[in-house]
Write a protein that holds these residues in place. Structure first.
Motif, PDB file in Angstrom:
ATOM      1  N   LEU B 228      23.209  90.409  10.816  1.00 48.70           N
ATOM      2  CA  LEU B 228      22.876  88.877  11.449  1.00 48.70           C
ATOM      3  C   LEU B 228      23.323  88.324  10.435  1.00 48.70           C
ATOM      4  CD1 LEU B 228      19.456  87.867  12.776  1.00 48.70           C
ATOM      5  CD2 LEU B 228      21.564  88.068  13.953  1.00 48.70           C
ATOM      6  N   ALA B 229      24.478  87.440  10.803  1.00 46.94           N
ATOM      7  CA  ALA B 229      25.186  86.467   9.858  1.00 46.94           C
ATOM      8  C   ALA B 229      25.506  85.340  10.517  1.00 46.94           C
ATOM      9  CB  ALA B 229      26.479  87.186   9.103  1.00 46.94           C
ATOM     10  N   ALA B 230      24.550  84.870  11.447  1.00 43.37           N
ATOM     11  CA  ALA B 230      25.015  83.958  12.164  1.00 43.37           C
ATOM     12  C   ALA B 230      24.309  82.268  11.819  1.00 43.37           C
ATOM     13  CB  ALA B 230      24.001  84.150  13.676  1.00 43.37           C
ATOM     14  N   GLY B 231      24.271  82.027  10.421  1.00 46.03           N
ATOM     15  CA  GLY B 231      24.037  80.977   9.737  1.00 46.03           C
ATOM     16  C   GLY B 231      22.633  80.320  10.441  1.00 46.03           C
ATOM     17  N   ALA B 232      22.838  79.107  10.786  1.00 42.91           N
ATOM     18  CA  ALA B 232      21.623  78.290  11.169  1.00 42.91           C
ATOM     19  C   ALA B 232      21.006  78.770  12.421  1.00 42.91           C
ATOM     20  CB  ALA B 232      22.042  76.769  11.351  1.00 42.91           C
ATOM     21  N   TRP B 233      21.636  79.860  12.923  1.00 46.85           N
ATOM     22  CA  TRP B 233      21.090  80.564  14.367  1.00 46.85           C
ATOM     23  C   TRP B 233      20.262  81.883  13.887  1.00 46.85           C
ATOM     24  CZ3 TRP B 233      25.571  77.944  14.418  1.00 46.85           C
ATOM     25  CH2 TRP B 233      25.812  76.765  15.279  1.00 46.85           C
ATOM     26  N   ILE B 234      20.321  81.962  12.666  1.00 49.14           N
ATOM     27  CA  ILE B 234      19.558  83.345  12.315  1.00 49.14           C
ATOM     28  C   ILE B 234      17.867  83.176  12.468  1.00 49.14           C
ATOM     29  CG2 ILE B 234      18.929  84.718  10.343  1.00 49.14           C
ATOM     30  CD1 ILE B 234      21.639  84.289   9.012  1.00 49.14           C
ATOM     31  N   PRO B 235      17.482  82.196  12.214  1.00 52.59           N
ATOM     32  CA  PRO B 235      15.964  82.068  12.318  1.00 52.59           C
ATOM     33  C   PRO B 235      15.543  82.306  13.779  1.00 52.59           C
ATOM     34  CG  PRO B 235      16.593  80.001  11.597  1.00 52.59           C
ATOM     35  CD  PRO B 235      17.887  80.951  11.412  1.00 52.59           C
ATOM     36  N   GLN B 236      16.366  81.506  14.871  1.00 55.05           N
ATOM     37  CA  GLN B 236      16.183  81.581  16.331  1.00 55.05           C
ATOM     38  C   GLN B 236      15.879  83.162  16.791  1.00 55.05           C
ATOM     39  OE1 GLN B 236      19.151  80.137  18.934  1.00 55.05           O
ATOM     40  NE2 GLN B 236      17.688  78.962  19.972  1.00 55.05           N
ATOM     41  N   LEU B 237      17.046  83.884  16.188  1.00 57.20           N
ATOM     42  CA  LEU B 237      17.043  85.313  16.752  1.00 57.20           C
ATOM     43  C   LEU B 237      16.047  86.066  16.041  1.00 57.20           C
ATOM     44  CD1 LEU B 237      20.885  85.665  16.589  1.00 57.20           C
ATOM     45  CD2 LEU B 237      19.480  85.958  18.637  1.00 57.20           C
ATOM     46  N   LEU B 238      15.720  85.628  14.794  1.00 53.71           N
ATOM     47  CA  LEU B 238      14.819  86.520  14.108  1.00 53.71           C
ATOM     48  C   LEU B 238      13.318  86.219  14.477  1.00 53.71           C
ATOM     49  CD1 LEU B 238      15.652  86.650  10.267  1.00 53.71           C
ATOM     50  CD2 LEU B 238      15.879  88.254  12.050  1.00 53.71           C
ATOM     51  N   ASP B 239      13.052  85.362  15.116  1.00 58.26           N
ATOM     52  CA  ASP B 239      11.797  84.882  15.547  1.00 58.26           C
ATOM     53  C   ASP B 239      11.313  85.591  16.880  1.00 58.26           C
ATOM     54  OD1 ASP B 239      11.009  82.786  13.898  1.00 58.26           O
ATOM     55  OD2 ASP B 239      11.491  81.058  14.895  1.00 58.26           O
TER      56      ASP B 239
END
Lengths: 428, 428
Positions: B228-239
């Protein structure tokens, strides 16, 4: 537009304990508690397993829970308010690896005169009808379940009624002249400049600014100090003003089963552990399903605190999942306690954990006139009194909080910037 | 359903650097990069201020940026790929309090032969037409603005073109046989049991499970390792799988102004700081608005990295706010640089910071076959090469990454569980 000295967001156990302890110290302050639900403790507090233990390796965990529980005992025994607190104890079943890992920690606690008792697996097999050797069970092996090697019994531990605690704080707070508005939903945190210039749209980023209250669906509530004690909803509110609290919401599910069958009834009312004459709050080896006895109702509550890959998710009305019991809890439980065979829950409920992802301990901190108290990570009930006292001390600007029993606790230990928390080694 | 050795989510500068460095070491691996945008670096990378500095107090900051910048210089000078990198330097304007606080830090850096130069306020007033004394300006006082006391010039610092860096990694990755799918949006992280039992709805919580790829709007992509190297979108995916990464999204706005007026043009092309013959990247005293020179275009980029009470908010298409310039940046800027009087931006854009709220440094960690690289907190461009190498080393299971210039870097220093990061004292 009303103005208060303090507005507390959240009438759960943390919010009401905080409001009560502040009001105790300042009967003349105008303190308002708001909550979106229509009564006290209807959020995650009501969905708690309502259990406590006072044996921890971390000083912070020990102090917060031991002093809170002592206060609850005082309320029940000296103030004659029935909190349905019963020291049934905790029985923690360990596999060999876990026991070996925890053994030095336990010895250290014993050397500090913290009380626990070790049981051999065979003794527990006899006493509880517990299956401790799973070697011949192919299914259990496939499931990765481990033999029970030892049991650790913690006597200063047990069950309590979250609702009774909440009602106690609520009535005391109201008696002292506190105000509560139920059915009021906080939509936003209000920010204003510390030195208003009267320009439209201020504050601008070059202005120093502060939290000045909350906007609710029933209007604006201005406050000199705003206290967020909204549990799993805290991060959603804080995100709107860019403050990090390291709290994530996660679902907690509890399944209630009746003890209609003789063997299960016998298990619930196992003698020899406590004066209540029931099985202790019992935790199985990994994945650590737990059974909370409810002797007055003749039922068990069954649950599991989930981990990866269960989501962090804020749900307004989380629901228990049938599969979580049937394919999850039941499958493991019945391997150790065959007494549960064919048991299906007659009732189930779900709430939200407010997980502190830094270290699983509460956070109590203040920034820009906004005080945050939360993140108890599933230990909210057993620590609520201490958390309320720490929050009240922070409100005063005191370096140390005086917990129940005159125990000094450094307020900044629960902060974010000067946080000082040991790793809890006696993790369940 | 396709199966890859590695699927990298995010074709920004971090994702492509990571994919490139892994592919360099393993040309035979099947590596896929996916991105929801239609070209490389179209997320926050494209919205960056694209500047760098190599002077930091923290070892981690210094190593990550110094080695990355050395690599970019190598690419530009030895591989003849124009990255539009220009060492125009950083000029950091300090008020007296900030200078006094930073002075010991700066002396310590100087003793380590880290290069910087101090300017007196009056010298900068002459050189730049800078207003250093605001004492007689009532408005400036009301705004809380401070006099310039000193300037710190950092020579190994400057500007670069983020798009050129991204294109370099993209073309090298493709040349090595890497695959990129643009316009593919990742919707979910896939989880499966490590040892599948073939039961519907598995994994259950008693099963060990792992990330096995991603679900996208173009189908399922299975991977042995998902990055995962999606920047600011990382937490949304990890949640969705309950993994904490300590990253929060926050808007970044940049306003571009042309230097049509002679005084402003003169300011942009101030001589004496660098061989480019332009003003350095300049940071004003608190609230630390910055002006990034764009000498080839004859423009300035103006910005400010905001703080409380600006929200943490994930926006798909963040927009610059007129007021943020007019009532914010402009009001402060014109007090120090009157050359900007009446300047309005001809263009503006907004992107997202991926703020690491633990310490403002990147996170690179792996859990359950999911590798996360991000949280660069506004320093993604200047650290991307090193972050890619650290992620590649983590993929290998190596203890140390070899950064450009053969510099060893301990991989776990950027992890969450064994994180080892000093506080950055030279914060801008």
């Amino acid at each position: 537009m009303s103005e208060y000295d303090i507005v507390v967001v959240g009438a759960g156990v943390i919010g009401l304990s905080t409001a009560y302890h502040i009001k105790c110290r300042h009967p003349n302050l105008k303190v308002l508690v708001v909550d979106k639900f229509n009564a006290a403790g209807q959020g995650s507090t009501a969905k708690s397993a309502s259990a406590f233990r006072c044996l921890f390796s971390s000083y912070v965990n020990y102090m917060l829970s031991d002093s809170s529980v002592d206060f609850y005992i005082y309320v029940q025994e000296k103030m004659n308010v029935d909190l349905k607190l019963s020291k049934v104890g905790y029985l923690w079943l360990l596999c060999e690896d876990d026991y070996k890992e925890l053994n030095p920690v336990l010895r250290d606690l014993a050397s500090k005169n913290l009380n626990y008792k070790e049981y051999e697996a065979d003794e527990l097999a006899d006493k509880l009808g517990l299956v401790v050797h799973l070697a011949d069970d192919e299914e259990a092996e496939l499931m990765g379940l481990k033999d029970v090697y030892k049991g650790i019994f913690i006597p200063k531990a047990g069950i309590v009624d979250a609702d009774c605690i909440v009602k106690f704080y609520e009535s005391e707070f109201l008696r002292l002249g506190g105000e509560i508005h139920y059915g009021v939903k906080v939509e936003n945190i209000l920010v204003e400049p510390c030195k208003p210039l009267g320009i439209p749209d201020e504050p601008f980023f070059w202005q120093e600014s502060r939290v000045s209250g909350v906007k609710t669906d029933a209007g604006v509530l201005k406050a000199k100090k705003t206290i967020l004690a909204a549990g799993a909803w805290i991060p959603q509110l804080l995100d709107t003003v860019g403050i990090e609290c390291f709290i994530k919401p996660r679902k907690r599910q509890i399944f209630a089963v009746q003890t209609n069958k003789p063997l299960l009834k016998k298990l619930l009312f196992t003698k020899g552990f406590n004066s209540a004459g029931c099985i202790p709050f019992t935790i199985l080896p990994k994945p650590r399903i737990y059974a909370r006895p409810f002797p007055t109702e003749g039922v068990f509550w069954l649950s599991y605190a989930d981990d990866f890959p269960r989501a962090f998710k804020l749900e307004e009305n989380p629901q228990p999942e049938k599969n979580f019991y049937e394919c999850g809890i039941y499958q493991v439980l019945v391997k150790y306690f065959p007494q549960f065979k064919d048991c299906r829950p007659y009732s189930a409920f779900a709430g939200l954990y407010e997980i502190n992802t830094l270290d699983g301990h509460p956070v109590v901190f203040e920034e820009n006139d906004l005080l945050v108290a939360g993140g108890a990570s599933g230990s909210g009930i057993m620590k609520a009194d201490a958390i309320g006292r720490v929050a009240a001390a922070l409100y005063e600007g005191e370096k140390y909080a005086l917990l129940y029993g005159d125990r000094k606790f450094k307020v900044s230990d629960l902060s974010i910037k000067e946080r000082n928390i040991e790793l809890e080694k006696l993790q369940i």
